[in-house]
Scaffold this motif. Structure first.
Motif, short mmCIF file in Angstrom:
data_model
loop_
_atom_site.label_atom_id
_atom_site.label_comp_id
_atom_site.label_asym_id
_atom_site.label_seq_id
_atom_site.Cartn_x
_atom_site.Cartn_y
_atom_site.Cartn_z
N GLU A 5 0.82 -1.20 0.00
CA GLU A 5 0.00 0.00 0.00
C GLU A 5 0.86 1.25 0.00
O GLU A 5 0.58 2.22 -0.72
CB GLU A 5 -0.94 -0.01 1.22
CG GLU A 5 -1.74 1.27 1.42
CD GLU A 5 -2.77 1.49 0.33
OE1 GLU A 5 -3.48 2.50 0.39
OE2 GLU A 5 -2.85 0.65 -0.60
N ARG A 6 1.94 1.25 0.80
CA ARG A 6 2.83 2.42 0.85
C ARG A 6 3.47 2.66 -0.51
O ARG A 6 3.57 3.80 -0.98
CB ARG A 6 3.90 2.19 1.92
CG ARG A 6 4.77 3.40 2.18
CD ARG A 6 5.80 3.09 3.25
NE ARG A 6 5.17 2.90 4.54
CZ ARG A 6 4.92 3.88 5.40
NH1 ARG A 6 5.23 5.13 5.07
NH2 ARG A 6 4.35 3.64 6.54
N GLY A 32 4.61 3.12 -6.97
CA GLY A 32 5.52 1.99 -7.12
C GLY A 32 4.83 0.67 -6.85
O GLY A 32 3.60 0.57 -6.84
N MET A 33 5.64 -0.35 -6.60
CA MET A 33 5.10 -1.68 -6.34
C MET A 33 6.09 -2.47 -5.50
O MET A 33 7.30 -2.14 -5.47
CB MET A 33 4.82 -2.42 -7.64
CG MET A 33 6.05 -2.63 -8.51
SD MET A 33 5.70 -3.56 -10.03
CE MET A 33 5.26 -5.14 -9.31
N VAL A 34 5.61 -3.51 -4.82
CA VAL A 34 6.43 -4.39 -3.98
C VAL A 34 6.08 -5.83 -4.32
O VAL A 34 4.91 -6.19 -4.45
CB VAL A 34 6.19 -4.13 -2.48
CG1 VAL A 34 6.89 -5.18 -1.63
CG2 VAL A 34 6.71 -2.74 -2.10
N HIS A 35 7.13 -6.65 -4.45
CA HIS A 35 6.95 -8.08 -4.70
C HIS A 35 7.73 -8.85 -3.65
O HIS A 35 8.86 -8.48 -3.29
CB HIS A 35 7.45 -8.46 -6.09
CG HIS A 35 7.50 -9.94 -6.31
ND1 HIS A 35 6.38 -10.70 -6.55
CD2 HIS A 35 8.56 -10.81 -6.31
CE1 HIS A 35 6.74 -11.96 -6.70
NE2 HIS A 35 8.06 -12.05 -6.56
N ALA A 36 7.14 -9.95 -3.16
CA ALA A 36 7.79 -10.79 -2.16
C ALA A 36 7.51 -12.24 -2.48
O ALA A 36 6.41 -12.58 -2.93
CB ALA A 36 7.31 -10.43 -0.76
N GLY A 37 8.49 -13.09 -2.23
CA GLY A 37 8.31 -14.51 -2.48
C GLY A 37 9.58 -15.29 -2.24
O GLY A 37 10.66 -14.73 -2.00
N ARG A 71 12.78 -13.31 -0.69
CA ARG A 71 13.19 -12.09 -1.38
C ARG A 71 12.04 -11.09 -1.34
O ARG A 71 10.88 -11.42 -1.60
CB ARG A 71 13.54 -12.39 -2.84
CG ARG A 71 13.81 -11.17 -3.71
CD ARG A 71 14.21 -11.62 -5.10
NE ARG A 71 14.36 -10.51 -6.01
CZ ARG A 71 13.40 -10.02 -6.78
NH1 ARG A 71 12.18 -10.57 -6.72
NH2 ARG A 71 13.62 -9.01 -7.60
N VAL A 72 12.39 -9.85 -1.00
CA VAL A 72 11.45 -8.72 -1.05
C VAL A 72 12.07 -7.66 -1.94
O VAL A 72 13.22 -7.26 -1.73
CB VAL A 72 11.16 -8.15 0.35
CG1 VAL A 72 10.22 -6.96 0.24
CG2 VAL A 72 10.56 -9.21 1.26
N ALA A 73 11.34 -7.24 -2.96
CA ALA A 73 11.84 -6.24 -3.90
C ALA A 73 10.80 -5.15 -4.08
O ALA A 73 9.61 -5.43 -4.25
CB ALA A 73 12.18 -6.87 -5.25
N GLY A 74 11.24 -3.90 -4.04
CA GLY A 74 10.35 -2.76 -4.26
C GLY A 74 10.87 -1.87 -5.37
O GLY A 74 12.08 -1.68 -5.50
N VAL A 75 9.96 -1.37 -6.19
CA VAL A 75 10.30 -0.45 -7.28
C VAL A 75 9.61 0.87 -6.99
O VAL A 75 8.37 0.94 -6.91
CB VAL A 75 9.85 -1.01 -8.65
CG1 VAL A 75 10.22 -0.04 -9.76
CG2 VAL A 75 10.46 -2.37 -8.90
N LEU A 76 10.39 1.93 -6.82
CA LEU A 76 9.87 3.23 -6.43
C LEU A 76 10.32 4.29 -7.44
O LEU A 76 11.50 4.39 -7.74
CB LEU A 76 10.37 3.61 -5.03
CG LEU A 76 10.07 2.58 -3.92
CD1 LEU A 76 10.79 2.96 -2.65
CD2 LEU A 76 8.57 2.49 -3.68
N PRO A 77 9.38 5.08 -7.97
CA PRO A 77 9.76 6.12 -8.93
C PRO A 77 10.47 7.28 -8.25
O PRO A 77 10.28 7.53 -7.05
CB PRO A 77 8.41 6.54 -9.53
CG PRO A 77 7.43 6.28 -8.44
CD PRO A 77 7.93 5.05 -7.72
N TYR A 78 11.25 8.02 -9.03
CA TYR A 78 11.94 9.18 -8.48
C TYR A 78 10.99 10.36 -8.28
O TYR A 78 11.10 11.10 -7.31
CB TYR A 78 13.08 9.60 -9.41
CG TYR A 78 14.18 8.56 -9.52
CD1 TYR A 78 14.86 8.14 -8.39
CD2 TYR A 78 14.52 8.01 -10.74
CE1 TYR A 78 15.87 7.19 -8.47
CE2 TYR A 78 15.51 7.06 -10.83
CZ TYR A 78 16.18 6.65 -9.71
OH TYR A 78 17.17 5.70 -9.80
N GLY A 79 10.09 10.54 -9.22
CA GLY A 79 9.20 11.70 -9.15
C GLY A 79 8.03 11.45 -8.24
O GLY A 79 7.82 10.37 -7.69
#
Length: 552
Positions: free
Chosen positions: A351-352, A358-363, A371-379
């Motif tokens: 949610e954050r 952005g988005m978060v993936h875990a598995g 593994r936990v991976a998050g993709v967050l935009p700069y803007g």
């Protein structure tokens, strides 16, 4: 632009096909090449103008179809187009009536010399009904049905959108109520803790170690107040306000700059943690910066809880358009499943990240790690709180639909069904099946009417053949000089379609005479010619009778 080009190409191809068909029909009746070319060009022009000027083209085609045999296919096409494009039932009725009157009148006047206007009027009426009225009615009904379905789709889309808006407002009000309760209760208690800890920290009776412990307590209470303010902002507005971090002096400690501190704290607790950074560091928006910090913090907490002492890798990758935060626990985890930190951490991270675009993936990963991976935009990405009721956290904001002007919500199957938007649901399949069935039904009715009209015409023609045909013995019985009335009583009237085209094809008629041309009941010696008999009368007497062959 692509649709316009395809439509233009289709119209040009259709005009070419109609021109070729018209030219072929015109050539079969033995017309000069120049007249064939002019007729084909006129058919192509009318085909191209039928969309822009449906009423005028229908009237012109109806008037010329009675004279030009090649315009028969064009009449069907023009009637279909006019049926759906002429606005207003009264105007459409007037246009088809005018076209019918011109079609029948011109056809009858053209064959007036054949002395059978009633027969020709009946046949042309049947033909106009089959070739113009039936296609026009079918096209108009189909067009009105499509318009009605489109209006129903737009109304349903609007109603569903309003329902989503009402549900979103209700959720927002509930969030604001919860936020107010948290602010009034927890905020007050944390403020008291901070004030009392600050007063206790300057108490001269405390030892240095006690002051250090009280300072830690005060710092933690202040940090908790800032975090509570952010949570209240998310609940109240649906987005994380950047100002909550701008005014916070410890912002750097709770952003990407504070990740190194989290790693050092984990190492001090006895864990093996490796921190790597790739790419050129770039600044993030306040909310995204804090989201990166929270992803690392929650992931490390999860690793401590389920795989204490296992090697952990924290990697920050600064991609051209986003920051990738990846935390990998290389040892087998226990009881993690799809949740982090008691089952709510992963949901909170997703949610954050969603709120900042952005988005978060875990598995699980190969070898038993996690593994936990998050993709967050700069803007800064503006988020919206109005998401689908059935899936409050996992859906993105609505996007507009091209052409309709209504936003498309990512609704559940139960919500999509009544919309009848039709791109992916079963409702459209039923609509298409119904449209195909309707079209087949209309085509079948039109074909049946054509068959009935053809059968009536054939039956009528067979019954009237005797009115235009005699045998050679009847021809021999008539004598020159006989009374005209007596001779006509013995012969058929000739008022039938069987005698069409016979007049004027034989020898020159006597001056001032009235001639009756009849077919022979016997077949000629060649398929290219046909025997006929002609009787000419003048001054009440039979002055000439001739038997000759005409070309087929």
């Amino acid at each position: 632009m692509a649709v316009t080009r395809r439509r233009t190409a289709a119209e040009l191809v259709l005009a070419l096909v109609v021109a070729l068909v018209t030219a072929g029909i015109k050539d079969l009746v033995g017309t000069k090449a120049l007249l064939v070319a002019v007729t084909a060009a006129g058919a192509a022009a009318l085909t191209l103008l039928r969309r822009r000027l449906p009423t005028l083209v229908l009237i012109v085609t109806g008037a010329t179809a009675g004279l030009v045999a090649g315009f028969s296919p064009l009449l069907v096409l023009v009637a279909w187009s006019a049926g759906r494009r002429i606005v207003g039932a009264g105007r459409a009725l007037a246009a088809f009536t005018i076209a019918y009157v011109l079609f029948v009148s011109i056809s009858v006047l053209d064959a007036w010399k054949e002395q059978m206007p009633l027969t020709l009027a009946l046949l042309t009426t049947l033909y106009f009904f089959a070739a113009a009225v039936v296609p026009g009615l079918a096209s108009r009904y189909w067009s009105q049905r499509r318009t009605l379905l489109h209006a129903l789709q737009e109304r349903n889309a609007q109603l569903l959108w309003e329902r989503q808006m009402v549900a979103g407002q209700a959720r927002l009000l509930e969030r604001q109520r919860i936020a107010q309760d948290m602010h009034d209760s927890l905020g007050h208690q944390l403020a008291l803790i901070s004030v009392h800890a600050g007063a206790l920290e300057v108490d001269p009776e405390l030892t240095a170690r006690q002051r250090e412990g009280v300072g830690v307590l005060r710092t933690a209470s202040v940090a908790a107040m800032h975090e509570l303010r952010e949570v209240v902002g998310i609940l109240r507005d649906g987005v994380e306000a950047p100002t909550a971090l701008v005014d916070d002096p410890s912002r750097a400690a709770r952003g990407t700059a504070g990740i190194e501190g989290l790693v050092e704290a984990a190492r001090a607790a006895g864990n093996t943690v490796t921190l790597r950074s790739r790419g050129t560091p770039r600044p993030l928006a306040a909310a995204a910066d804090h989201a990166a910090y929270r992803i690392v913090q929650e992931s490390l907490t999860n690793a401590f809880k389920h795989a204490s002492g296992a090697p952990i890798t924290v990697e920050l990758r600064y991609e051209p358009d986003s920051l990738v935060v990846e935390i990998v626990s290389t040892a087998a985890t226990k009881g993690v499943g799809d949740a982090v930190s008691g089952g709510q951490g992963l949901t909170g991270l997703r949610e954050r990240a969603r709120l900042v675009g952005g988005m978060v993936h875990a598995g699980s990963v190969d070898g038993g790690g996690f593994r936990v991976a998050g993709v967050l935009p700069y803007g800064v990405v503006e988020a919206t709180p109005f998401v689908a009721v059935e899936d409050d956290f996992h859906q993105q904001a609505p996007k507009p639909v091209g052409g309709d002007g209504f936003p498309v919500m990512d609704w559940s199957v139960q919500t999509k069904a009544p919309l009848m938007s039709g791109r992916d649901g079963t409702v459209l399949s039923r609509g298409r099946a119904g449209g195909i069935g309707l079209g087949c039904g209309i085509s079948l009715v039109a074909l049946l009417l054509l068959v009935i009209a053809a059968a009536v015409g054939v039956f009528f023609l067979a019954n009237t053949m005797n009115e235009g045909m005699i045998n050679p013995s009847e021809y021999e019985q008539a004598k020159l000089g006989d009374d005209e009335e007596a001779v006509r009583d013995q012969l058929p009237s000739g008022d039938t379609v069987a005698t069409l085209g016979l007049a004027g094809k034989g020898p020159r008629e006597p001056e001032g005479s009235r001639c009756l041309v009849l077919r022979s009941s016997e077949v000629g010696g060649s398929i290219e010619s046909e025997p006929v008999f002609r009787f000419c009368f003048k001054d009440g007497k039979l002055i000439e009778k001739k038997a000759y062959d005409i070309g087929g």
